[in-house]
Design a protein around this motif. Structure first.
Motif, PDB file in Angstrom:
ATOM      1  N   GLU A 449       4.444   8.721  41.586  1.00 37.91           N
ATOM      2  CA  GLU A 449       4.508   8.193  40.227  1.00 37.91           C
ATOM      3  C   GLU A 449       3.883   9.203  39.278  1.00 37.91           C
ATOM      4  OE1 GLU A 449       2.647   4.401  40.175  1.00 37.91           O
ATOM      5  OE2 GLU A 449       4.118   3.462  41.489  1.00 37.91           O
ATOM      6  N   PRO A 450       4.550  10.325  39.026  1.00 39.70           N
ATOM      7  CA  PRO A 450       3.965  11.359  38.163  1.00 39.70           C
ATOM      8  C   PRO A 450       3.806  10.873  36.728  1.00 39.70           C
ATOM      9  CG  PRO A 450       6.268  11.841  38.572  1.00 39.70           C
ATOM     10  CD  PRO A 450       5.914  10.674  39.448  1.00 39.70           C
ATOM     11  N   GLN A 510      10.408  13.252  37.927  1.00 38.21           N
ATOM     12  CA  GLN A 510       9.816  13.859  39.118  1.00 38.21           C
ATOM     13  C   GLN A 510      10.038  15.368  39.127  1.00 38.21           C
ATOM     14  OE1 GLN A 510       7.770  12.435  40.846  1.00 38.21           O
ATOM     15  NE2 GLN A 510       7.991  12.527  43.041  1.00 38.21           N
ATOM     16  N   ARG A 511      11.206  15.809  38.696  1.00 36.59           N
ATOM     17  CA  ARG A 511      11.489  17.251  38.700  1.00 36.59           C
ATOM     18  C   ARG A 511      10.690  17.980  37.619  1.00 36.59           C
ATOM     19  NH1 ARG A 511      17.807  17.520  38.514  1.00 36.59           N
ATOM     20  NH2 ARG A 511      17.712  15.262  38.262  1.00 36.59           N
ATOM     21  N   LEU A 512      10.480  17.344  36.470  1.00 39.48           N
ATOM     22  CA  LEU A 512       9.615  17.948  35.452  1.00 39.48           C
ATOM     23  C   LEU A 512       8.166  18.023  35.951  1.00 39.48           C
ATOM     24  CD1 LEU A 512      10.915  16.309  32.135  1.00 39.48           C
ATOM     25  CD2 LEU A 512      11.097  18.710  32.821  1.00 39.48           C
ATOM     26  N   ALA A 513       7.730  16.986  36.656  1.00 38.12           N
ATOM     27  CA  ALA A 513       6.382  17.016  37.229  1.00 38.12           C
ATOM     28  C   ALA A 513       6.269  18.114  38.281  1.00 38.12           C
ATOM     29  CB  ALA A 513       6.039  15.655  37.835  1.00 38.12           C
ATOM     30  N   GLU A 529       4.350  11.315  48.903  1.00 36.53           N
ATOM     31  CA  GLU A 529       5.682  10.723  48.813  1.00 36.53           C
ATOM     32  C   GLU A 529       6.431  11.246  47.581  1.00 36.53           C
ATOM     33  OE1 GLU A 529       6.149   6.614  49.895  1.00 36.53           O
ATOM     34  OE2 GLU A 529       4.002   6.443  50.274  1.00 36.53           O
ATOM     35  N   PRO A 530       6.671  12.539  47.510  1.00 40.79           N
ATOM     36  CA  PRO A 530       7.265  13.124  46.304  1.00 40.79           C
ATOM     37  C   PRO A 530       8.706  12.710  46.055  1.00 40.79           C
ATOM     38  CG  PRO A 530       7.172  14.740  48.072  1.00 40.79           C
ATOM     39  CD  PRO A 530       6.427  13.541  48.568  1.00 40.79           C
ATOM     40  N   THR A 531       9.388  12.152  47.055  1.00 41.07           N
ATOM     41  CA  THR A 531      10.783  11.767  46.856  1.00 41.07           C
ATOM     42  C   THR A 531      10.978  10.251  46.880  1.00 41.07           C
ATOM     43  OG1 THR A 531      11.244  11.936  49.235  1.00 41.07           O
ATOM     44  CG2 THR A 531      11.594  13.910  47.893  1.00 41.07           C
ATOM     45  N   ALA A 532       9.881   9.501  46.753  1.00 41.64           N
ATOM     46  CA  ALA A 532      10.000   8.045  46.741  1.00 41.64           C
ATOM     47  C   ALA A 532      10.778   7.592  45.510  1.00 41.64           C
ATOM     48  CB  ALA A 532       8.608   7.405  46.749  1.00 41.64           C
ATOM     49  N   SER A 533      11.618   6.599  45.684  1.00 42.15           N
ATOM     50  CA  SER A 533      12.392   5.977  44.596  1.00 42.15           C
ATOM     51  C   SER A 533      13.404   6.918  43.959  1.00 42.15           C
ATOM     52  CB  SER A 533      11.449   5.427  43.503  1.00 42.15           C
ATOM     53  OG  SER A 533      10.502   4.561  44.056  1.00 42.15           O
TER      54      SER A 533
END
Length: 624
Positions: A449-450, A510-513, A529-533
């Motif tokens: 959740e970035p 997520q990609r901007l984070a 969990e960088p690819t969650a959701s």
């Protein structure tokens, strides 16, 4: 409120006044000068009236007195204005200092501590409770000094003229602070309960506001509305209790001041009628004496009345100080910065135990070794451990396990946000002995959740390096497969990012984070969990960018997804705070235990695994 607690909070509040600088002293000085000007003004008015009425002198005879009187009125106005200005500045500096201390403390304690309360509660502390310290420093503390100075100045002027009037003033003065103390006994407790109710209401309301769509989806809107209504009613009731205290205090203080002035007026009235003949020094009481004393009498009680009026500011500040003091004096997990000397030019930290420099070398990478490691909460509860493991330089390790097993707690310990027991060695040096600021500069962290901040894409990507060029930013965006989206926007890097990433999809956020995380010259990647959701395309973009960025660097990744595990060098399976399996994907896939059961059941992630008693028995056997 407990008296010892109230005394402790009052002492803490007074201990913070150094942040006000000289402005508190200037406020008292201006108030004392105003008191002196009042005495001179009363003398001039009494002299003019006595000369005109009793001595039947022409008003033109008092031209000098009239000019001086106008000058004193202007001087008092200037002193009152100056006092208000410096008092406000004293409170402003104090609020700025306290707010900075609160934010720095929250930054030090980290997100693991902050999540212990709703965001609304923290907003109440940072905004409302800090603001409520203003009047304590701007009004109450200066008035405490003036309540002693100005009455003494007036008594010093009255006693040489009429000792009886001085005795009356001196005898009736304690009535006001005495009643002020009686009324104020419950005011601090009422304010403390009011702040608690406000914090609960703020936290509850903000949480429900964030989850509004979910509440509507499950038709829980009406029930939650009733809960908010109940919390609002509690806050209203406590607020009215505080207001009742304030109004009662002001009304009764005015009553006692009026009675005291009336006693003085009766004394002079009977003296002029010839029924009383004492208080003077062998000279009959003149009109000048009576006017001079009666003009000063209201001013004698005014500082005490003002102190009573501002007493609610003290009660309000004490109510606000409880949460502030508890937060600011909360023990920190690490004191690394104080225990180490840093040379930023060489990226070294002097480890005083080993008396040798510890270097973060991008070419060397980072190794991690845990020995009987127990990760603790800020309250001392064990969240993970004891566990022992190692991550070699350049090794990529996945951490898997059911929710609540302690995976994120391990990352928080490595980030320096949670205390721990045992040993946690970074390149052979204990983490406690490493400067946390320098350590974090070598980390790249990406969570599920970035948080993107309100501003532009450029502001968010270049957060750590504001001077970064546009070409460098676009290069990072390209690495995260998000440059095409940004270039397609009319404003490019100045494209706006709203609160809570408004206007962006989950994958874009997520990609901007990720692009922001790649700004760091990282030697260790910590991924939660960088690819969650994420959808499959966004997930592929994130994984591709991470694999390129992590080449040759160490990585510790928490994940639930099986498709991310076959590319990792090692997998650690955690359950109930313990490491139950370790090894490569191919080894664990053929080894009896939780990991193999997951593969056999075909569950998409570990959170979907449910164990019965036989499964649990087989799992324990396989783990050993």
């Amino acid at each position: 409120m407990d008296k010892l607690l109230e005394q402790s909070l009052t002492h803490w509040l007074k201990g913070q006044k150094s942040a006000c600088g000289l402005f508190l002293k200037l406020s008292v000085l201006f108030g004392a000068l105003t008191g002196c000007a009042l005495v001179v003004q009363a003398y001039l008015i009494a002299s003019i009236l006595h000369g005109v009425i009793m001595l039947e002198q022409n008003a033109a005879h008092f031209e000098g007195e009239f000019i001086a009187l106008v000058g004193l009125i202007l001087l008092r106005a200037a002193l009152a204005y100056g006092r208000e200005r410096v008092s406000f500045e004293a409170g402003r500096r104090l609020r700025t200092s306290i707010r900075a201390a609160v934010l720095n403390k929250l930054e030090t304690l980290g997100p693991a501590f902050i999540r212990g309360k709703p965001a609304g509660s923290w907003a109440s502390i940072v905004l409302e409770q800090v603001e409520d310290l203003q009047d304590f420093y701007a009004r109450y503390l200066p008035q405490m000094s003036l309540a002693g100075f100005i009455p003494l100045i007036i008594l010093a002027a009255v006693f040489p003229i009429n000792w009886a009037a001085g005795v009356i003033l001196l005898a009736t003065a304690p009535l006001i602070p005495m009643f002020m103390m009686l009324v104020g006994m419950g005011a601090a407790d009422a304010n403390r309960k009011n702040f608690s109710a406000l914090a609960r209401l703020s936290g509850h309301f903000m949480d429900r506001l964030k989850g509004l769509s979910t509440l509507k989806l499950f038709y829980r809107g009406e029930s939650e509305l009733k809960v908010i209504e109940k919390a609002s009613e509690e806050f209203r009731s406590r607020t009215m209790a505080v207001l009742r205290m304030a109004f009662l205090s002001s009304a009764v203080l005015e009553f006692f001041a009026a009675v005291s002035i009336a006693v003085l007026a009766v004394y002079f009235g009977f003296s002029y009628l010839g029924h009383l003949d004492f208080g003077h020094y062998g000279v009959a009481i003149s009109l000048f004496t009576g006017l001079f004393v009666l003009i000063l009498a209201p001013e004698f009680y005014q500082p005490l009345r003002d102190l009573g009026t501002h007493y609610h500011a003290k009660a309000q500040a004490i109510g606000a100080a409880e949460a502030l003091m508890e937060l600011l004096e909360y023990p920190e997990s690490h004191h690394c910065a104080a225990n180490n000397s840093t040379d930023a030019s060489t990226d070294t930290v002097v480890n005083k135990e080993l008396d040798q420099p510890f270097c973060f070398d991008s070419a060397q990478g980072i190794s991690i070794e845990a020995r009987s490691l127990c990760v603790l909460s800020h309250q001392g509860a064990v969240l993970l451990g004891p566990v022992s493991f190692s991550v070699a330089r350049g090794e990529h390790v996945a951490v898997v396990g059911p929710s609540g097993a302690g995976k994120t707690s391990l990352l928080n310990a490595l980030l320096g946000f949670l205390p721990y027991e045992g040993q946690l060695l970074i390149n052979g040096v204990e983490l406690r002995n490493i400067n946390l600021e320098l350590w974090r500069q070598r980390l790249a962290w990406l969570g599920q959740e970035p948080q993107l901040f309100h501003g532009t894409v450029r502001d968010n990507i270049a957060l750590a390096q504001p001077s970064m060029s546009d070409d460098a930013i676009y290069a990072l965006l390209a690495s995260a497969h998000i440059d095409d989206f940004v270039r397609a926007q009319p404003l490019g890097l100045d494209h706006g990012v709203g609160e809570h990433s408004a206007g962006l999809s989950v994958g874009q956020t997520q990609r901007l984070a990720l692009a922001r995380a790649l700004v760091q010259d990282a030697t260790l990647f910590l991924l939660d969990e960088p690819t969650a959701s994420l959808d499959s395309q966004s997930e592929a973009y994130i994984l591709d960018a991470l694999h390129q960025a992590m080449a040759g660097q160490s990585c510790l990744m928490v994940t639930h997804k099986l498709e991310e595990l076959d590319l990792m060098d090692k997998i650690m399976v955690i359950d109930n705070g313990a490491i139950v399996q370790q090894g490569h994907f191919n080894v664990l896939a053929t080894q009896e235990g939780l990991f193999q059961q997951l593969l056999q059941q075909g569950a998409p992630s570990l959170v979907d695994l449910t164990l019965d008693e036989d499964d649990a028995s087989a799992f324990v056997t396989g783990a050993h």
